[in-house]
Scaffold this active site. Structure first.
Site, PDB file in Angstrom:
ATOM      1  N   ASP A 118       1.179  -0.471  -0.129  1.00 60.58           N
ATOM      2  CA  ASP A 118       0.363  -0.375   0.191  1.00 60.58           C
ATOM      3  C   ASP A 118       0.715   1.546  -0.147  1.00 60.58           C
ATOM      4  O   ASP A 118       2.042   1.424   0.696  1.00 60.58           O
ATOM      5  CB  ASP A 118      -0.581  -0.254   0.965  1.00 60.58           C
ATOM      6  CG  ASP A 118      -2.671   1.099   1.799  1.00 60.58           C
ATOM      7  OD1 ASP A 118      -1.918   1.305  -0.096  1.00 60.58           O
ATOM      8  OD2 ASP A 118      -2.650   1.157   2.522  1.00 60.58           O
ATOM      9  N   ASN A 177     -10.147  -3.188  -6.922  1.00 64.00           N
ATOM     10  CA  ASN A 177      -9.559  -2.221  -7.359  1.00 64.00           C
ATOM     11  C   ASN A 177     -10.121  -1.639  -8.824  1.00 64.00           C
ATOM     12  O   ASN A 177      -9.535  -0.318  -9.026  1.00 64.00           O
ATOM     13  CB  ASN A 177      -8.076  -2.614  -7.368  1.00 64.00           C
ATOM     14  CG  ASN A 177      -7.502  -2.253  -6.004  1.00 64.00           C
ATOM     15  OD1 ASN A 177      -6.680  -3.179  -6.002  1.00 64.00           O
ATOM     16  ND2 ASN A 177      -7.989  -1.585  -6.012  1.00 64.00           N
TER      17      ASN A 177
HETATM   18  C1  FPP Z   1      -1.797   0.277  -3.241  1.00 67.09           C
HETATM   19  O1  FPP Z   1      -1.629   1.378  -3.320  1.00 67.09           O
HETATM   20  C2  FPP Z   1      -1.432  -0.614  -4.476  1.00 67.09           C
HETATM   21  C3  FPP Z   1      -1.924  -1.038  -5.625  1.00 67.09           C
HETATM   22  C4  FPP Z   1      -3.675  -1.111  -5.497  1.00 67.09           C
HETATM   23  C5  FPP Z   1      -0.677  -2.127  -6.534  1.00 67.09           C
HETATM   24  C6  FPP Z   1       0.221  -2.877  -6.197  1.00 67.09           C
HETATM   25  C7  FPP Z   1       0.498  -3.057  -7.543  1.00 67.09           C
HETATM   26  C8  FPP Z   1       1.923  -3.053  -7.473  1.00 67.09           C
HETATM   27  C9  FPP Z   1       3.002  -2.546  -6.507  1.00 67.09           C
HETATM   28  C10 FPP Z   1       2.309  -3.574  -8.723  1.00 67.09           C
HETATM   29  C11 FPP Z   1       3.074  -5.149  -8.363  1.00 67.09           C
HETATM   30  C12 FPP Z   1       2.911  -6.068  -9.528  1.00 67.09           C
HETATM   31  C13 FPP Z   1       3.013  -7.186  -9.920  1.00 67.09           C
HETATM   32  C14 FPP Z   1       3.695  -7.990 -10.762  1.00 67.09           C
HETATM   33  C15 FPP Z   1       2.677  -7.741  -8.777  1.00 67.09           C
HETATM   34  P1  FPP Z   1      -2.791   2.602  -3.698  1.00 67.09           P
HETATM   35  O2  FPP Z   1      -2.252   2.830  -4.841  1.00 67.09           O
HETATM   36  O3  FPP Z   1      -4.049   2.434  -2.915  1.00 67.09           O
HETATM   37  O4  FPP Z   1      -1.765   3.324  -2.745  1.00 67.09           O
HETATM   38  P2  FPP Z   1      -2.422   4.728  -1.768  1.00 67.09           P
HETATM   39  O5  FPP Z   1      -3.128   3.960  -0.965  1.00 67.09           O
HETATM   40  O6  FPP Z   1      -1.176   5.388  -1.561  1.00 67.09           O
HETATM   41  O7  FPP Z   1      -3.544   5.963  -2.398  1.00 67.09           O
END
Ligand code: FPP
Length: 252
Positions: A31, A79
């Site tokens: 996250d 998501n």
């Molecule tokens: C949550 O942070 C993260 C995600 C929804 C995506 C996670 C994906 C990756 C790290 C890529 C990994 C790649 C592979 C191939 C497994 P957020 O966007 O909710 O962050 P925020 O809370 O700060 O908005």
């Protein structure tokens, strides 16, 4: 995080991984990518790209130190509600990472598995998922579960449907339904429950991640770090913190 010391007298001998029992299975809620990008005036997609690099680094590190199972939460069933542009950029990122993952995790002998309803992805992505699983199935190293279009409630409903069908066709009797049977019908069938789940970026939530499997999981929420900034040293610190906890599984 605080430094950890070996004995009550607060001697200056710092505990290292060599001194503790490692968790067998670690989950990561990756996250904070969006906030990481925002802090730098970058688009959210840049945060996900940085997060993907961290994902690769941390997975390899876990393998190196002897963790047997790692589960990462890459994309939840919820998501899809994000803006189309962000969902598209995540799909592009998954595609390029999964293309590389087939050979990238080969040296480490990592088994790559996917948990979640992957039928919702494009044919191209589904083929890559299948290829990764097939190509790595006979490897002997750490098992990496990538949770994609994963939601724990959805997973439990799916398991219930499988069991209900078996009751309906007379293969099992309702009285035979057990915790073990439910576990064996989840995506993680045959794997140990996570001992430790690590969530950076300070959200105190489970977010539909491994609900059934984490009944007795130790959680570490890290307030001050966003996933792209997560380091190998932080993995060590979390494991040492985990090792200090007194896991009783409901006993005394
Ligand atoms: C949550 O942070 C993260 C995600 C929804 C995506 C996670 C994906 C990756 C790290 C890529 C990994 C790649 C592979 C191939 C497994 P957020 O966007 O909710 O962050 P925020 O809370 O700060 O908005």
């Amino acid at each position: 995080m605080l430094p950890f010391f070996k004995n009550k007298e607060n001697s200056k001998t710092e505990i290292t991984l060599a001194d503790v029992k490692l968790p067998e299975h670690i989950g990561f809620i990756m996250d904070g990518n969006g906030r990481w990008a925002k802090k730098r005036n970058l688009p959210r997609s840049a945060g996900h790209s940085a997060g993907a690099k961290t994902f690769r680094k941390i997975v390899k590190y876990c393998d190196r130190i002897g963790i047997k199972y790692v589960t990462v939460y890459a994309f939840s069933t919820e998501n899809w509600k994000r803006p189309e542009e962000e969902v598209n950029s995540l799909m592009k990122l998954f595609k390029s990472y999964l293309e590389e993952a087939i050979s990238d995790f080969k040296d480490e002998d990592i088994v790559v598995r996917f948990i979640g309803d992957t039928t919702a992805f494009s044919k191209e992505l589904q083929d890559l998922i299948e290829e990764n699983e097939k190509e790595s199935a006979d490897r002997k190293g750490m098992v990496l579960n990538i949770a994609m279009n994963y939601g724990s409630r959805d997973e439990i409903v799916r398991a219930m449907k499988i069991i209900a069908r078996q009751v309906k066709d007379g293969t099992i009797n309702p009285d035979e339904i057990s915790e073990e049977m439910i576990s064996q019908n989840l995506y993680t069938a045959g794997q140990p429950d996570p001992d430790l789940v690590i969530r950076p970026s300070g959200e105190y939530r489970i977010s539909n991640f491994l609900l059934w499997q984490s009944a007795y999981t130790e959680y570490i929420i890290m307030d001050e770090v966003l996933w792209p900034d997560f380091t190998e040293k932080m993995v060590d610190e979390c494991i040492i913190e985990y090792a200090k906890r007194n896991r009783r599984f409901g006993g005394v």
